[in-house]
Design a protein around this motif. Structure first.
Motif, PDB file in Angstrom:
ATOM      1  N   UNK A  23      -0.646  42.973  42.434  1.00 46.22           N
ATOM      2  CA  UNK A  23      -0.215  44.165  41.712  1.00 46.22           C
ATOM      3  C   UNK A  23      -0.579  44.080  40.228  1.00 46.22           C
ATOM      4  N   UNK A  24      -0.322  42.928  39.615  1.00 45.59           N
ATOM      5  CA  UNK A  24      -0.629  42.774  38.195  1.00 45.59           C
ATOM      6  C   UNK A  24      -2.138  42.787  37.952  1.00 45.59           C
ATOM      7  N   UNK A  25      -2.913  42.225  38.875  1.00 46.73           N
ATOM      8  CA  UNK A  25      -4.365  42.235  38.722  1.00 46.73           C
ATOM      9  C   UNK A  25      -4.896  43.660  38.804  1.00 46.73           C
ATOM     10  N   UNK A  26      -4.383  44.441  39.771  1.00 47.87           N
ATOM     11  CA  UNK A  26      -4.834  45.833  39.887  1.00 47.87           C
ATOM     12  C   UNK A  26      -4.414  46.657  38.671  1.00 47.87           C
ATOM     13  N   UNK A  27      -3.199  46.399  38.184  1.00 50.74           N
ATOM     14  CA  UNK A  27      -2.697  47.133  37.023  1.00 50.74           C
ATOM     15  C   UNK A  27      -3.569  46.883  35.795  1.00 50.74           C
ATOM     16  N   UNK A  41      -8.725  41.492  31.823  1.00 50.13           N
ATOM     17  CA  UNK A  41      -7.666  41.785  32.807  1.00 50.13           C
ATOM     18  C   UNK A  41      -7.093  40.528  33.425  1.00 50.13           C
ATOM     19  N   UNK A  42      -7.902  39.515  33.617  1.00 49.66           N
ATOM     20  CA  UNK A  42      -7.453  38.286  34.276  1.00 49.66           C
ATOM     21  C   UNK A  42      -6.371  37.567  33.463  1.00 49.66           C
ATOM     22  N   UNK A  43      -6.577  37.447  32.149  1.00 58.21           N
ATOM     23  CA  UNK A  43      -5.628  36.689  31.326  1.00 58.21           C
ATOM     24  C   UNK A  43      -4.279  37.395  31.232  1.00 58.21           C
ATOM     25  N   UNK A  44      -4.289  38.709  30.992  1.00 52.79           N
ATOM     26  CA  UNK A  44      -3.021  39.440  30.881  1.00 52.79           C
ATOM     27  C   UNK A  44      -2.292  39.472  32.213  1.00 52.79           C
ATOM     28  N   UNK A  45      -3.026  39.647  33.297  1.00 49.34           N
ATOM     29  CA  UNK A  45      -2.390  39.650  34.623  1.00 49.34           C
ATOM     30  C   UNK A  45      -1.663  38.334  34.870  1.00 49.34           C
ATOM     31  N   UNK A  46      -2.304  37.216  34.537  1.00 50.51           N
ATOM     32  CA  UNK A  46      -1.659  35.924  34.767  1.00 50.51           C
ATOM     33  C   UNK A  46      -0.498  35.677  33.813  1.00 50.51           C
ATOM     34  N   UNK A  47      -0.607  36.146  32.572  1.00 50.27           N
ATOM     35  CA  UNK A  47       0.525  36.040  31.651  1.00 50.27           C
ATOM     36  C   UNK A  47       1.735  36.789  32.219  1.00 50.27           C
ATOM     37  N   UNK A  48       1.512  37.954  32.780  1.00 55.13           N
ATOM     38  CA  UNK A  48       2.605  38.732  33.374  1.00 55.13           C
ATOM     39  C   UNK A  48       3.131  38.083  34.650  1.00 55.13           C
ATOM     40  N   UNK A  49       2.242  37.531  35.455  1.00 58.24           N
ATOM     41  CA  UNK A  49       2.685  36.832  36.669  1.00 58.24           C
ATOM     42  C   UNK A  49       3.712  35.754  36.333  1.00 58.24           C
ATOM     43  N   UNK A  50       3.350  34.896  35.378  1.00 56.76           N
ATOM     44  CA  UNK A  50       4.242  33.787  35.028  1.00 56.76           C
ATOM     45  C   UNK A  50       5.502  34.298  34.344  1.00 56.76           C
ATOM     46  N   UNK A  51       5.402  35.394  33.600  1.00 55.76           N
ATOM     47  CA  UNK A  51       6.587  35.964  32.952  1.00 55.76           C
ATOM     48  C   UNK A  51       7.591  36.451  33.998  1.00 55.76           C
ATOM     49  N   UNK A  52       7.120  37.168  35.002  1.00 54.92           N
ATOM     50  CA  UNK A  52       8.016  37.647  36.067  1.00 54.92           C
ATOM     51  C   UNK A  52       8.619  36.476  36.840  1.00 54.92           C
ATOM     52  N   UNK A  53       7.816  35.461  37.093  1.00 57.66           N
ATOM     53  CA  UNK A  53       8.304  34.280  37.807  1.00 57.66           C
ATOM     54  C   UNK A  53       9.430  33.599  37.033  1.00 57.66           C
ATOM     55  N   UNK A  54       9.244  33.440  35.726  1.00 52.27           N
ATOM     56  CA  UNK A  54      10.269  32.792  34.904  1.00 52.27           C
ATOM     57  C   UNK A  54      11.525  33.654  34.790  1.00 52.27           C
ATOM     58  N   UNK A  55      11.369  34.949  34.629  1.00 49.61           N
ATOM     59  CA  UNK A  55      12.535  35.840  34.545  1.00 49.61           C
ATOM     60  C   UNK A  55      13.351  35.793  35.825  1.00 49.61           C
ATOM     61  N   UNK A  56      12.670  35.709  36.964  1.00 54.25           N
ATOM     62  CA  UNK A  56      13.381  35.680  38.251  1.00 54.25           C
ATOM     63  C   UNK A  56      14.297  34.469  38.352  1.00 54.25           C
TER      64      UNK A  56
END
Length: 445
Positions: A135-139, A255-270
């Motif tokens: 989802x983050x990669x497509x976004x 797109x790759x760097x921001x997508x991964x930054x968001x991936x890890x952010x959501x993981x940590x928030x969870x």
């Protein structure tokens, strides 16, 4: 030579690094100090773990260092773009592209970012399991496509996404020691990579040709690249090849760097509901249910610090490499010419000397006083010096706006039993993706 681990047999250190590069980097930095020597294969490698020494390589004496082996390989994908070029060509391209990434230009893209995030949010359903990494990669791909090419790319978005995905999957293959030989073999993976590269080139050249014919400035980055002129070079602009190389660089890196930054952010928030609750409190107070804008960013300080802390623990760019042109004094030692110098954001960002409780996710640590006292190269998620990421302002704005837009409406929780393993490739990505359950929230509740 500086201290460092010894090989138990030829290739033993290289094998250990291939199995667990992040763990090995941390281990040897803790055991051997600020300057570490390793013999990896046929290469002399120096791992630097001191902010002042990192500054010497990236800033003070940057002329004595060129990009490392990895980016030489990436040239096959990105050509002579800003990420891969060296010397005077790099300086000229940097001058030409500076206007495209000026603060005022970037600000115009904020609405595009939140609109894409809002559409992503509308596609989620309460209780649904989502492949967050996808989802983050497509976004972010949709955002970089529109900001780079305008709305024109929408009709070709599926083809672009498929070609990009194929190219990204081929990166590990092209990083192998015998990649030049492998590339000549009629392997299915090689054929797919070449076909994907050719398809992306064809799309980008078609867009460049159409834009040059029309002479229209549509306000996107492609128009800015085409219109850019180098005042120090008689007002000369970029050739189609240069525009294509820069567009490919922005497309892949943007797109790759921001997508991964968001991936890890959501993981940590969870895994940190108290931090998440404070995030929601700030979003509700500042936004009151509406989409965020560029003007809201100064008030979204905790939201920004969440992204900052996420990139401390899981920096998308996890290591920087340089090759010494000539012998270079380094921390009381001499780095011989042709040696590789490694500087790892992943290692430095977890150094207890600069970050108390370094493995703890604590966005609250980023007070103005803490930031002022922190050595410049103890935290450098976007690199530094003349080669610092030109899109840093774009990336910061995008990550904060996307997080704010989505977190207003959703809490995400990792599906129990789903493995989360950092995979250090070109960027630091979750190896198995992130399977998460979406829970709708209502602002103010």
């Amino acid at each position: 030579m500086p201290p460092g681990p010894k090989r138990t047999y030829p290739g033993s250190l290289l094998l250990q690094f291939r199995r667990d590069p992040l763990g090995q980097l941390q281990k040897i930095a803790r055991e051997y100090g600020d300057v570490v020597y390793l013999r990896l294969g046929r290469e002399n490698v120096f791992l630097i773990n001191d902010p002042d020494l990192i500054r010497e390589v990236l800033v003070t004496h940057h002329q004595n260092f060129t990009k490392g082996r990895g980016l030489e390989r990436i040239k096959k994908f990105l050509g002579e773009g800003l990420l891969t070029s060296e010397g005077e060509p790099h300086l000229r391209q940097r001058r030409l592209m500076q206007a495209a990434f000026h603060h005022r230009r970037i600000a115009a893209f904020a609405e595009i970012m939140t609109a894409h995030a809002s559409r992503t949010s509308d596609g989620w359903h309460d209780g649904a399991q989502i492949d967050l990494a996808g989802e983050m990669m497509r976004l972010t791909l949709g955002i970089v496509g529109q900001t780079l090419f305008g709305a024109n790319v929408a009709a070709e978005a599926t083809a672009v996404e498929s070609a990009l995905s194929t190219m990204m999957k081929s990166f590990p293959l092209m990083m192998l020691p015998f990649a030049d030989f492998i590339e000549k073999l009629p392997l299915p993976a090689v054929r797919r990579m070449k076909a994907a590269h050719a398809e992306l080139d064809a799309i980008i050249y078609r867009l460049i040709d159409g834009r040059r014919r029309s002479g229209e400035d549509t306000g996107d980055l492609l128009s800015m690249l085409i219109a850019a002129q180098d005042e120090e070079d008689g007002g000369a602009g970029m050739t189609d090849q240069q525009v294509c190389d820069e567009a490919m660089t922005i497309f892949l890196a943007g797109h790759e760097t921001t997508a991964n930054a968001l991936n890890w952010t959501w993981y940590l928030l969870a895994g940190h509901p108290a931090v998440e609750a404070r995030l929601h409190e700030e979003l509700d107070q500042v936004l009151q249910g509406r989409l965020p804008t560029m003007a809201d960013l100064p008030a979204l300080r905790f939201t920004e610090n969440i992204v900052r802390e996420s990139m401390r623990l899981y920096p998308p760019a996890w290591m920087v490499g340089r090759r010494a042109v000539a012998d270079f004094p380094m921390g009381g030692y001499t780095v011989p010419a042709r040696s590789i110098v490694l500087m790892s954001q992943y290692v430095m960002h977890r150094d207890v000397r600069y970050f108390p409780e370094p493995d703890q996710f604590d966005p609250g640590r980023w007070t103005p006083e803490f930031k002022a006292a922190l050595p410049r190269y103890a935290y450098f998620p976007f690199g530094g010096g003349p080669r610092q990421c030109i899109g840093e302002g774009f990336a910061w704005m995008e990550a904060v706006l996307l997080l704010a837009t989505l977190a207003q409406q959703w809490k995400l929780r990792l599906v129990p039993g789903h493995p989360v393993v950092p995979q250090p490739m070109i960027t630091l990505r979750p190896k198995h993706g992130l399977l998460m359950t979406a829970h709708r929230r209502h602002p103010g509740v």
